[in-house]
Scaffold this motif. Sequence first.
Motif, short mmCIF file in Angstrom:
data_model
loop_
_atom_site.label_atom_id
_atom_site.label_comp_id
_atom_site.label_asym_id
_atom_site.label_seq_id
_atom_site.Cartn_x
_atom_site.Cartn_y
_atom_site.Cartn_z
N LEU A 2 39.85 5.60 31.28
CA LEU A 2 38.46 5.90 30.90
C LEU A 2 38.33 6.30 29.44
N VAL A 3 39.47 6.62 28.75
CA VAL A 3 39.36 6.90 27.30
C VAL A 3 38.90 5.66 26.54
N ARG A 4 39.05 4.47 27.18
CA ARG A 4 38.58 3.24 26.53
C ARG A 4 37.12 2.97 26.85
N VAL A 5 36.52 3.77 27.75
CA VAL A 5 35.11 3.60 28.08
C VAL A 5 34.29 4.48 27.14
N SER A 6 34.48 5.79 27.25
CA SER A 6 33.80 6.71 26.32
C SER A 6 34.41 8.09 26.48
N PRO A 7 34.34 8.93 25.44
CA PRO A 7 34.85 10.30 25.54
C PRO A 7 34.19 11.05 26.70
N GLU A 8 32.88 10.80 26.91
CA GLU A 8 32.16 11.52 27.96
C GLU A 8 32.68 11.12 29.34
N TYR B 33 35.59 10.07 30.12
CA TYR B 33 36.91 10.66 30.33
C TYR B 33 36.80 12.15 30.61
N ASP B 34 36.03 12.86 29.78
CA ASP B 34 35.93 14.32 29.95
C ASP B 34 35.29 14.69 31.29
N ASP B 35 34.28 13.91 31.72
CA ASP B 35 33.63 14.20 33.01
C ASP B 35 34.63 14.04 34.17
N THR B 36 35.48 13.01 34.06
CA THR B 36 36.44 12.77 35.14
C THR B 36 37.56 13.80 35.13
N VAL C 195 45.94 22.77 32.35
CA VAL C 195 45.04 21.62 32.50
C VAL C 195 43.71 21.85 31.79
N SER C 196 43.37 23.13 31.51
CA SER C 196 42.05 23.45 30.94
C SER C 196 41.81 22.81 29.58
N LYS C 197 42.88 22.58 28.80
CA LYS C 197 42.73 22.08 27.43
C LYS C 197 42.59 20.56 27.37
N ILE C 198 42.83 19.87 28.50
CA ILE C 198 42.86 18.40 28.45
C ILE C 198 41.45 17.84 28.31
N GLY C 199 41.32 16.91 27.39
CA GLY C 199 40.05 16.25 27.17
C GLY C 199 40.28 15.10 26.22
N PHE C 200 39.21 14.37 25.86
CA PHE C 200 39.36 13.22 24.98
C PHE C 200 40.02 13.62 23.66
N ALA C 201 39.61 14.78 23.11
CA ALA C 201 40.16 15.22 21.82
C ALA C 201 41.67 15.47 21.93
N SER D 164 49.22 -0.17 29.54
CA SER D 164 49.75 -0.56 28.23
C SER D 164 48.62 -0.88 27.26
N LEU D 165 47.61 -1.62 27.79
CA LEU D 165 46.46 -1.99 26.96
C LEU D 165 45.75 -0.73 26.45
N VAL D 166 45.59 0.26 27.33
CA VAL D 166 44.91 1.51 26.93
C VAL D 166 45.68 2.21 25.82
N ILE D 167 47.01 2.28 25.97
CA ILE D 167 47.81 2.96 24.94
C ILE D 167 47.74 2.21 23.61
N PHE D 168 47.85 0.87 23.68
CA PHE D 168 47.90 0.08 22.43
C PHE D 168 46.54 -0.02 21.75
N THR D 169 45.45 -0.01 22.52
CA THR D 169 44.13 -0.23 21.90
C THR D 169 43.33 1.05 21.78
N PHE D 170 43.96 2.22 22.02
CA PHE D 170 43.22 3.48 21.98
C PHE D 170 42.53 3.65 20.62
N ASP D 171 41.24 4.03 20.66
CA ASP D 171 40.47 4.20 19.44
C ASP D 171 39.86 5.60 19.43
N PRO D 172 40.36 6.50 18.57
CA PRO D 172 39.83 7.87 18.57
C PRO D 172 38.38 7.93 18.10
N ASN D 173 37.94 6.91 17.39
CA ASN D 173 36.55 6.91 16.88
C ASN D 173 35.68 5.96 17.70
N ILE D 174 35.93 5.92 19.02
CA ILE D 174 35.18 5.00 19.88
C ILE D 174 33.70 5.32 19.84
#
Lengths: 126, 163
Positions: A39-45, A47-50, B83-89, B152-162
């Motif tokens: 879901l990090v490839r969908v959107s930050p939101e 991913y965070d919601d899940t 687990v509390s710290k896990i998030g997109f960032a 694999s695709l997720v790891i290789f194509t991850f974009d922090p500025n999505i």
Amino acid sequence: MPAGTLYRGREGMWSWVAHRVTGVLIFFFLFVHVLDTALVRVSPEAYDDTVAIYKTPVVALLEYGLVAAILFHALNGLRVIAVDFWSKGPRYQKQMLWSAVGIWFILMVGALYPVLGHAVREVFGS
Amino acid sequence: MSSNNAVTETSSAIGVVEGESLYDVDHPAPVIEAPRQRTNKTPKATRGNFEMAAWLFMRLSGVVLVVLVIGHLLIQLVLDGGVSKIGFAFVAGRWASPFWQVWDLLMLWLAMLHGANGLRTIINDYAERANTRLWLKGLLYTATVFTILLGSLVIFTFDPNIR
């Protein structure tokens, strides 16, 4: 024990059963875990919601169970390797199983606070 | 002693055989081939060492996975707030480093293949009908390939500025 069974009971069989059961549980979690991470490839939101689900008290208990399954599978797996590759492994398989269970128990006590602490605080307040 | 000598001089170790032998130097007995001797009628080997390679893979990948997975659990569930710290960032911060990308990619591949081979063994043990085994393993391999490729695709194509 029913006649004609291959199952022999005791430490050897039950560790084998536990190894299978924990292995299957871990593998099924792995599918879910790759999907939620995707879901990090969908959107930050998204991913965070899940991931918020993983932070709820009930799922924290499931995580503690996952840690229990992984640690047993890891420790017993090392025992299996020792039985296969160490010349004295088969002779000491029972002692190695109870050592693995002992280390598992200590690690599970150590994981109590880090894995379940936040859930306890949420349920009982603090 | 002397009477025994008289016996051994006149008889072989085999003892007395009734009747005339069918074979002699000019009419040798047919050669009986040793068991499992390969001839040009023997089918070519259809099984390689796959099961042995799979057995070895379980042990080698298992040792590596102990390190990778327990390290992963420490980082995600124990250290720095659990687990509390896990998030997109948090994910973005870790996958900024090639070290953690390789760690996670290796963990994904080894864990999926280790788990898939474990489940293959379990299906072979408990699914008694050939058709059931075929379908269960088809499902297993499909799900395994899909999950490995997706991860694999997720790891290789991850974009922090999505966003």
